[in-house]
Write an enzyme that holds these catalytic residues in place. Structure first.
Site, PDB file in Angstrom:
ATOM      1  N   CYS A  47    -110.084  69.016   6.964  1.00  0.00           N
ATOM      2  CA  CYS A  47    -110.352  67.582   6.892  1.00  0.00           C
ATOM      3  C   CYS A  47    -111.758  67.254   7.386  1.00  0.00           C
ATOM      4  O   CYS A  47    -111.942  66.709   8.477  1.00  0.00           O
ATOM      5  CB  CYS A  47    -109.297  66.827   7.691  1.00  0.00           C
ATOM      6  SG  CYS A  47    -107.666  67.179   7.054  1.00  0.00           S
ATOM      7  N   GLU A  48    -112.759  67.637   6.601  1.00  0.00           N
ATOM      8  CA  GLU A  48    -114.179  67.400   6.876  1.00  0.00           C
ATOM      9  C   GLU A  48    -114.872  67.436   5.522  1.00  0.00           C
ATOM     10  O   GLU A  48    -114.623  68.362   4.744  1.00  0.00           O
ATOM     11  CB  GLU A  48    -114.804  68.575   7.661  1.00  0.00           C
ATOM     12  CG  GLU A  48    -114.299  68.830   9.033  1.00  0.00           C
ATOM     13  CD  GLU A  48    -115.045  68.061  10.097  1.00  0.00           C
ATOM     14  OE1 GLU A  48    -116.126  67.497   9.812  1.00  0.00           O
ATOM     15  OE2 GLU A  48    -114.522  68.011  11.215  1.00  0.00           O
TER      16      GLU A  48
END
Ligand SMILES: *Cc1c(COP(=O)(O)O)cnc(C)c1O
Length: 428
Positions: free
Chosen positions: A353-354
């Protein structure tokens, strides 16, 4: 078709040595790092061959790839090691490496690391500051030992590489500034528990031009001459690591040619000024030994074609291969099945989640969900930089030797990720 030494297509399937990579995926799962034993050995042997007949030591830089089996293989071929922590030293020892052929680099050695290294009989400390000299002398005195020391000099040459892996410019944190080198040596010889052995530098990584290395060499030999005139004898000269590899189609410096040139230049200097009395020469290569001997095998989980970009989400992520996110680095991406029709430009990304979790951009590939693909040139600074971000277990590592597969690291279990954590004694 050959892509890298011992890596390429056989009968249309991507293989490392004789093993097609779908066999690795079905036996060990994905993502998985896969190395060629032959390529690892040849990577080191290129240095060893060029050094034959000279008083030289090749200290493999452990941080490039610190798997025990890799260290064992290189130790077996006669390698010394360059370490940057107590942890790396213990790996060298566990792999059967010789601490006496190991040198300890790094700007922040702790007291306990110094103690450990002295106890193990380390070959040399590459000291990077006056404060470190003072601390090392005190620790050696405590143990009743004499610590072997080299001073890492920052020669202030521009290695012309990525700023994060540039270490030989004076504004970096590394080494003793060139203009403070002589006073530093004069101070070092006064410590009763230190023995001055050498002088070293390491100017950067992924260097594609040897001119800065030769410039650094000449600066160090000049210092050795000045020290000699003050009766400070230097027994070894350590040029560090840094030779680059071809991630794409970069022209690289040939290892044999470079090492030969260094040894010849050193030989001429010794003949001119020291009546031919030799000096030991050290190299600390990391990436150029192992970088192209490995790949990261991963499977396409989902395809999200669309505008403006097509995303291929794979089961490897920035925690497995940090270089693209960290350095904007390029890794070639190749499919398990040799070229098929219907290629599109894909953004290859991981599940983390980046938005920084990308592995490759705009690669023309024909992809389907479930396909295996490989990131090449993942032998160095791939697994050794891996993390557990997003609570992702680190991948397995496999060495291929001919037709045999050896698992040299198990995939981490999820339970192991939090087994050293504790819950609070909450009563409400
Ligand atoms: C990282 C490092 C090396 C190895 O660098 P490569 O570019 O991988 O060859 C050598 N010496 C020191 C001190 C290092 O920090």
């Amino acid at each position: 078709m050959t892509l890298r030494p011992h890596i390429g297509y056989r009968l249309g399937q991507l293989c490392v040595e004789e093993v097609p990579l779908d066999r690795i995926a079905s036996e060990y799962g994905t993502p998985t790092y896969v190395y060629s034993r032959a390529a690892l050995s040849e990577g080191f042997q290129a240095y060893a061959d060029a050094c034959r007949g000279h008083d030289a030591l090749i200290c493999y830089a452990v941080k490039a790839n610190s798997n025990l089996a890799v260290l064992q293989l290189l130790a077996h071929q006669g390698a010394g090691f360059d370490i940057v922590s107590g942890g790396e030293l213990e790996r060298v020892v566990a792999a059967g490496g010789d601490p006496a052929k190991t040198i300890f680099s790094g700007v922040g050695k702790s007291e306990s690391e110094m103690r450990l290294a002295l106890t193990r009989g380390i070959g040399c400390f590459n000291v990077e500051s006056l404060s470190e000299l003072r601390r090392l002398d005190a620790v050696a005195r405590d143990l009743g030992q004499i610590a072997p020391v080299s001073l890492r000099i920052n020669p202030d040459v521009d290695p012309m590489t990525h700023p994060y892996i540039s270490t030989g410019l004076k504004e970096t944190k590394f080494g003793i500034p060139f203009d403070q080198a002589l006073p530093a040596f004069r101070e070092a010889v006064r410590y009763p528990h230190l023995r001055i052995l050498g002088i070293d530098c390491h100017i950067g990584s992924q260097l594609l031009n040897d001119a800065p290395l030769i410039e650094a060499l000449d600066l160090l030999t000049g210092l050795v001459d000045q020290l000699q005139s003050e009766q400070i004898a230097i027994e070894h000269l350590d040029l560090g690591g840094g030779l680059g590899i071809a991630y794409r189609e970069e022209q690289t410096v040939p290892i044999g040619g470079f090492v030969g040139q260094v040894l010849e230049r050193v030989g001429r200097w010794r003949a001119e000024k020291y009546g031919g009395q030799p000096i030991r020469v050290l190299f600390e290569p990391g990436r150029s030994v192992v970088g192209n001997a490995g790949l990261l095998l991963t499977r396409v989980e989902y395809l999200k074609p669309g505008t403006p970009k097509n995303y291929a989400i794979v089961d490897a992520a920035m925690n497995d291969l940090l270089r693209p996110a960290l350095y904007d680095a390029w890794h070639d991406v190749v499919p398990f099945r040799e070229a098929s029709a219907g290629a599109l430009p894909w953004e290859i990304v991981g599940p983390i989640c980046e938005s920084g979790d990308w592995l490759a951009r705009a690669r023309e590939l024909a992809l389907s969900e479930g396909d295996l693909i490989a990131f090449l040139s993942a032998g160095a600074y791939a697994m050794s930089m891996a993390s557990n971000y997003n609570s992702r277990p680190r991948a397995a590592e496999i060495i291929i030797d001919g037709a045999s597969m050896h698992r040299i690291r198990e995939r981490e279990s999820i339970e192991s990720l939090y087994s050293s954590e504790s819950l609070l004694p909450l009563s409400r």
